[in-house]
Scaffold this motif. Structure first.
Motif, mmCIF file in Angstrom:
data_model
loop_
_atom_site.group_PDB
_atom_site.id
_atom_site.type_symbol
_atom_site.label_atom_id
_atom_site.label_comp_id
_atom_site.label_asym_id
_atom_site.label_seq_id
_atom_site.Cartn_x
_atom_site.Cartn_y
_atom_site.Cartn_z
ATOM 1 N N VAL A 104 -0.331 -8.255 -0.568
ATOM 2 C CA VAL A 104 0.456 -9.488 -0.525
ATOM 3 C C VAL A 104 0.487 -10.121 0.874
ATOM 4 N N ALA A 105 0.862 -9.335 1.881
ATOM 5 C CA ALA A 105 1.007 -9.913 3.227
ATOM 6 C C ALA A 105 -0.332 -10.405 3.784
ATOM 7 N N CYS B 124 2.925 -10.541 9.883
ATOM 8 C CA CYS B 124 2.283 -9.245 10.135
ATOM 9 C C CYS B 124 1.168 -9.046 9.117
ATOM 10 N N ARG C 141 -1.367 -13.634 2.064
ATOM 11 C CA ARG C 141 -0.697 -14.854 2.533
ATOM 12 C C ARG C 141 -1.394 -15.384 3.782
#
Ligand code: SF4
Ligand code: SF4
Ligand code: FES
Lengths: 286, 253
Positions: free
Chosen positions: A55-56, A39, A59
């Protein structure tokens, strides 16, 4: 070009993915889905603290970077269809390259990934049509002009705000209208062109979202629109559900711009059957 | 710290004669801490065996002793290392300087559902466990999983509605709960994974034809005679048959 799908186009906006990827193929753009993605990180994308929510998306950017290197894709583009994903990924990228403090925290936290070099170019579907393919190329393939079809565009907010990531003038965007004119449609001015659909408020205060959907739909209907055009799966979801709540059914259908293009260039195979029928019925009435 | 010794010197009396300790004299000792208490145990033991060596009677936090049941979740830290480690006590060897905490069980609420009434799609899972969408992609869960499951990626497959893929990815989950202890989004992965595997097994996976056939045969009482003969055969015959079966030989009754 690498492609980041995002959860919504895989779950509720399947017709968008189908038509958009179909069109890109039609115009010779080779789209490769990321091998690994999560997501975009929107659930925290709108909060004020900045490191954790990066962070997400970070990545995803790192995995895109790794895959681009592995496959020797040197344009470094990362395509998104969802406006929200575009916003989240692009904002994270900018935060990382412009804010040393955040970059430092992210590097320390993400020590299980490779280092982000900051060169992934997050790009939205409409930008590709406009900047890479070019609207005149689309014009050349036109076989079913949408003659006499009155539509209102709905940009939502995620493509236009904040300013640093806006794909067009946030107060007076034209990029969608320009394309719709080429497809032969007539666009109508109305006050909600760059309004927020209230996005994830739908999970907490749905009544506000239904009210907003009501306002947008009524305004468009008053002006004689036959459909709403968007590129954002969240806007599409909120408006569809909102109309069902207020009117008991969908009075003013919402179409993705990609679906209209697929129809106008005669590529029906990129449209879902029920969507194609719906569009044909609307066009019969004009 | 009490005086440290290098190797085992223990002996025990067997029929009046001193013999080597059960765990072998001459073995290296390592220092571990159990619930804050200093101990020395022979190197090469698993954490579970080390605890028993020290005289702890394990009531919770142990089960199969073979890495299958997920009951022996243990957390630890090591000297000069910021990481919080986690693993199965029955599968992990003691290391010098381990600071251990046994987790008797991981508290989590299991949502109640009737599998017969569910449809096999992502929305069903999110309706029962809405916290799944809170995942922020920190990957803390994957880092601690003793089964090497890509826990974060599995959660993400569920968010995007791909429960068949999620069920296959989470196939090896033994519900140890380590991931859930670390998750900042407070997701209870093992219950969510159980649900997707159940949905997968019931609605998506191809049915096992031979199983259906065998169940039908049993219902038609095809094996009743054989079973009766077996019951009458008595312990000696049972032993013989059991030994054969263990060697994977054909067993006739
Ligand atoms: S997924 Fe979680 S509960 Fe399952 S084995 Fe891995 S750490 Fe344990
Ligand atoms: S620990 Fe929780 S929040 Fe972090 S990646 Fe895993 S599921 Fe997502
Ligand atoms: S006791 Fe069963 S997994 Fe360790």
């Amino acid at each position: 070009m690498l492609y980041y799908p995002g959860c919504t186009v895989k779950a509720t906006a399947i017709e968008y993915e189908k038509s958009a990827l179909g069109i890109l193929k039609e115009f010779g753009i080779n789209v490769i889905e990321l091998e690994r993605w999560i997501c975009c990180g929107i659930y925290h994308g709108l909060t004020v603290d900045t490191a954790y929510q990066t962070v997400a998306p970070m990545r995803n950017l790192i995995w895109a970077q790794n895959q681009a290197e592995k496959l020797s894709i040197d344009n470094n583009y990362l395509l998104t269809l969802c406006s929200m994903c575009y916003n989240t990924l692009k904002s994270a990228h900018l935060r990382y390259i412009n804010d040393e403090n955040i970059a430092k925290r992210i590097k320390a936290f993400l020590n299980d990934e490779s280092l982000y070099k900051g060169n992934i170019k997050v790009i939205h579907f409409i930008q590709i049509l406009n900047e890479i393919i070019g609207y005149d190329k689309i014009k050349e393939k036109l076989v079913n002009p949408l003659k006499g079809l009155k539509v209102v565009p709905l940009y939502g907010c995620m493509l236009l705000r904040p300013n640093e990531i806006a794909i067009d003038n946030p107060e007076n965007p034209q990029i969608m209208q320009n394309l719709l004119h080429i497809l032969g449609a007539e666009t109508i001015n109305y006050p909600y062109v760059n309004q927020c659909c209230l996005s994830y408020l739908v999970t907490k205060r749905p009544y506000l979202v239904w009210k907003r959907a009501d306002d947008i739909t009524n305004s468009a209907l008053d002006k004689g629109a036959k459909l709403i055009v968007t590129t954002c799966p969240l806007c599409a979801y909120n408006l569809t559900e909102g109309q069902k709540k207020s009117f008991g059914s969908v009075k003013l259908p919402i179409f993705y711009e990609s679906e209209l293009i697929a129809y106008a260039i005669g590529k029906y195979e990129y449209l879902k059957k029920d969507r194609l029928n719906m569009l044909e019925n609307i066009l019969k009435g004009v | 710290m009490p005086g440290t010794v290098e190797t085992i010197k223990d002996t025990k009396l067997v029929e009046g004669k001193a013999v080597e300790g059960v765990l072998g004299a001459g073995k290296k000792l390592v220092t571990i801490y159990v619930m804050g208490k200093w101990y020395q145990v022979p190197a090469g033991l698993t954490i579970t065996k080390a605890l028993e060596y020290l005289g702890y009677r394990l009531v919770r936090g142990v089960g199969c002793r073979a890495g299958f049941c997920g009951a022996c979740t243990t957390l630890w830290v090591k000297k000069n290392d910021y990481k919080l480690y986690s693993g199965l006590a029955c599968q992990t060897m003691v290391e010098d300087g381990m600071y251990l905490v046994q987790i008797p069980f991981v508290p989590a609420e299991k949502r109640i559902y009737n599998i017969e009434e569910l449809e096999p799609n992502g929305s069903v899972v999110l309706a029962l466990y809405p916290e799944v969408t809170r995942c922020i992609g920190c990957n803390a869960c994957t880092k601690v999983c003793p089964q090497e499951i890509q826990v974060m990626d599995t959660i993400q497959e569920i968010i995007r509605g791909n429960i068949a893929k999620a069920a296959r990815m989470a196939f090896d989950c033994i519900s140890c709960g380590s991931c859930s202890l670390r998750c900042p989004a407070e997701i209870k992965h093992f219950y969510v994974f159980q649900l997707v595997r159940r949905l997968y097994g019931k609605y998506i996976a191809p049915k096992a034809k031979h199983l259906e056939k065998r169940v039908k045969e049993i219902e038609e009482r095809k094996y009743d005679g054989a079973l009766d003969r077996l019951i009458r055969a008595g312990p000696d015959k049972w032993r013989e048959l059991a030994e054969k079966a263990q060697k994977d030989e054909e067993v006739e009754t």
